[in-house]
Enzyme design. Structure first.
Site, PDB file in Angstrom:
ATOM      1  N   ARG A 190       0.828  -1.215   0.000  1.00 36.18           N
ATOM      2  CA  ARG A 190       0.000   0.000   0.000  1.00 36.18           C
ATOM      3  C   ARG A 190       0.859   1.260   0.000  1.00 36.18           C
ATOM      4  O   ARG A 190       0.514   2.275   0.613  1.00 36.18           O
ATOM      5  CB  ARG A 190      -0.954   0.018   1.201  1.00 36.18           C
ATOM      6  CG  ARG A 190      -1.845  -1.199   1.295  1.00 36.18           C
ATOM      7  CD  ARG A 190      -2.815  -1.324   0.124  1.00 36.18           C
ATOM      8  NE  ARG A 190      -3.631  -2.509   0.262  1.00 36.18           N
ATOM      9  CZ  ARG A 190      -3.309  -3.705  -0.261  1.00 36.18           C
ATOM     10  NH1 ARG A 190      -2.193  -3.832  -0.974  1.00 36.18           N
ATOM     11  NH2 ARG A 190      -4.094  -4.744  -0.101  1.00 36.18           N
TER      12      ARG A 190
ATOM     13  N   GLU B  78      -4.806   3.483   6.238  1.00 35.00           N
ATOM     14  CA  GLU B  78      -4.684   3.376   4.788  1.00 35.00           C
ATOM     15  C   GLU B  78      -5.321   4.587   4.122  1.00 35.00           C
ATOM     16  O   GLU B  78      -4.935   5.002   3.052  1.00 35.00           O
ATOM     17  CB  GLU B  78      -5.358   2.077   4.334  1.00 35.00           C
ATOM     18  CG  GLU B  78      -5.181   1.719   2.885  1.00 35.00           C
ATOM     19  CD  GLU B  78      -5.681   0.322   2.585  1.00 35.00           C
ATOM     20  OE1 GLU B  78      -6.502   0.187   1.654  1.00 35.00           O
ATOM     21  OE2 GLU B  78      -5.271  -0.631   3.263  1.00 35.00           O
TER      22      GLU B  78
ATOM     23  N   SER C 164     -11.108  -0.007   2.991  1.00 33.88           N
ATOM     24  CA  SER C 164     -10.419  -0.345   4.238  1.00 33.88           C
ATOM     25  C   SER C 164      -9.792   0.898   4.857  1.00 33.88           C
ATOM     26  O   SER C 164      -9.125   1.671   4.163  1.00 33.88           O
ATOM     27  CB  SER C 164      -9.335  -1.382   3.974  1.00 33.88           C
ATOM     28  OG  SER C 164      -9.901  -2.594   3.511  1.00 33.88           O
TER      29      SER C 164
END
Length: 297
Positions: A170, A289, A219
Site C-alpha cells: 500500500r 490506509e 479499508s
C-alpha cells in the site's frame, strides 16, 4: 489567472462541495474544482496554475477523508475523460487512470485476460490503485504494471517504468508532484468463462463481507504483518462503535460507514479512537490506509 476563459472544454467550478465527489460523502468545498476532458485540457489547466497553489488529484474519492473545511487549492478530478482501455500485443492493455478498477477487471474477464481478477475488489480508479499499490485477495496493482504515463505540476508528460518507483505494501514512492494518467498492464491468456467465474466469485464474496450499500472509503487501516486490522478491531470490542453519524461497520470492522449526515470530523474522531483503543488492547498501532486531507471546519 483567468482559468475560466483559458480552459473552455472542461468542467471548472469554484467553491465546489467535495462531499459530492468522495465515497464517504463528506468534505467541505474546494476553492477550485476541475474535471479535464482529456490530456491536452489538463495540460492547459496546469500550465496556467500559480506555482504556489496546492493541487489535489482525485479519482472516485475512495481511500480519502476530506475534512469539513474543504481544500484551499485546486482539486483535479481524473475521471471519465481518462477512462479508456486500449488493447496491446501479448496480452497487455493500456488503461486510463480514471477507469474504475472494477471495470478493468470486468473487461479482462470478457476478453480472457487472467491476473487482474483482484481489481474487482478495489473500490477506486486505476490512478488511485497506482498511487497506493492497491490490492485485494492476494493481488497487488504493481505486480501487473509494465509502464505508466504521468503528468507533472507544470503539465509536462512523462513515460515511466516500475523501476522509477519504490513499491511496497500500500505504498508507492516516486517522482514528486506527478499524477498518473494511464498504465500498461500485462496479463495472461485464459478462457473468458474461467476469468468471469473468478471475478463473479470475488464480487459475491465482497458483497457478503463488505458494507457496499453504505457510504464508505474502503479499508481504513492497513493490515499489520501477520494479522488483520479487522480482527484486531473486533477483538477490542469496537465493531459497531458510533461517533456522531459515523460507525465502525457491523459487517466488516475495518470499514467505517456514514450512517447518513456524518461529518468528516465524526469519521476522523472514530479513526483516532479505534487506533488508540486497539493499541491499548493489543499493543499494535494500526496504520491508516485512508489519507486525510483538507482543513478542519
Amino acid at each position: 489567472m483567468n482559468t475560466a476563459t483559458q480552459v473552455t472544454r472542461s468542467r471548472l467550478r469554484h467553491h465546489e462541495p467535495l462531499a459530492r465527489h468522495t465515497s464517504w460523502r463528506v468534505g467541505g468545498p474546494a476553492d477550485v474544482y476541475f474535471e479535464p476532458r482529456d490530456v491536452a485540457d489538463l495540460q492547459a489547466f496546469l500550465a496556467e496554475l500559480p506555482a504556489a497553489l496546492p493541487v489535489l488529484w482525485l479519482g472516485l474519492g475512495s481511500n480519502l477523508l476530506m475534512r469539513d473545511g474543504g481544500f484551499r487549492g485546486a482539486v483535479v478530478c481524473i475521471g471519465r475523460g481518462f477512462a479508456g482501455i486500449e488493447p496491446l500485443p501479448d496480452n497487455q492493455l493500456r488503461a486510463g487512470a480514471g477507469l474504475p478498477c472494477a471495470k478493468l477487471a470486468q473487461h479482462c474477464a470478457r476478453t480472457g485476460l487472467a491476473g487482474g481478477e483482484f481489481l474487482a475488489g478495489v473500490p477506486g480508479t486505476v490512478g488511485g490503485a497506482l498511487a497506493m499499490n492497491a490490492g485485494a485477495h492476494g493481488g497487488e496493482t504493481w505486480q501487473r504494471v509494465q509502464a505508466v504515463l504521468t503528468v507533472d505540476r507544470q503539465g509536462r508528460l512523462h513515460q515511466r517504468l516500475p523501476t522509477d518507483y519504490r513499491i511496497g505494501y500500500r505504498s508507492v514512492q516516486g517522482p514528486a508532484e506527478e499524477c498518473f494518467l494511464a498504465a500498461d498492464f500485462a496479463f495472461s491468456a485464459a478462457p473468458p468463462q474461467q476469468v468471469q467465474a473468478a471475478v463473479h466469485a470475488l464480487l459475491r464474496r465482497r458483497a457478503a463481507t463488505q458494507p457496499l450499500r453504505q457510504a464508505n472509503a474502503g479499508s481504513v487501516f492497513r493490515n499489520p504483518e501477520g494479522d488483520f486490522a479487522a480482527r484486531l478491531i473486533e477483538a477490542a470490542g469496537l465493531k459497531g462503535l458510533i461517533r456522531g453519524k459515523a460507525q465502525v461497520s457491523l459487517l466488516h470492522a475495518n470499514f467505517i460507514v456514514n450512517l447518513g449526515g456524518a461529518r468528516a470530523a465524526d469519521i476522523e474522531t472514530l479513526i483516532d479512537e479505534v487506533q488508540a483503543r486497539v493499541e491499548a488492547a493489543s499493543g499494535v498501532r494500526l496504520q491508516p490506509e485512508v489519507r486525510r486531507v483538507g482543513e478542519p471546519a
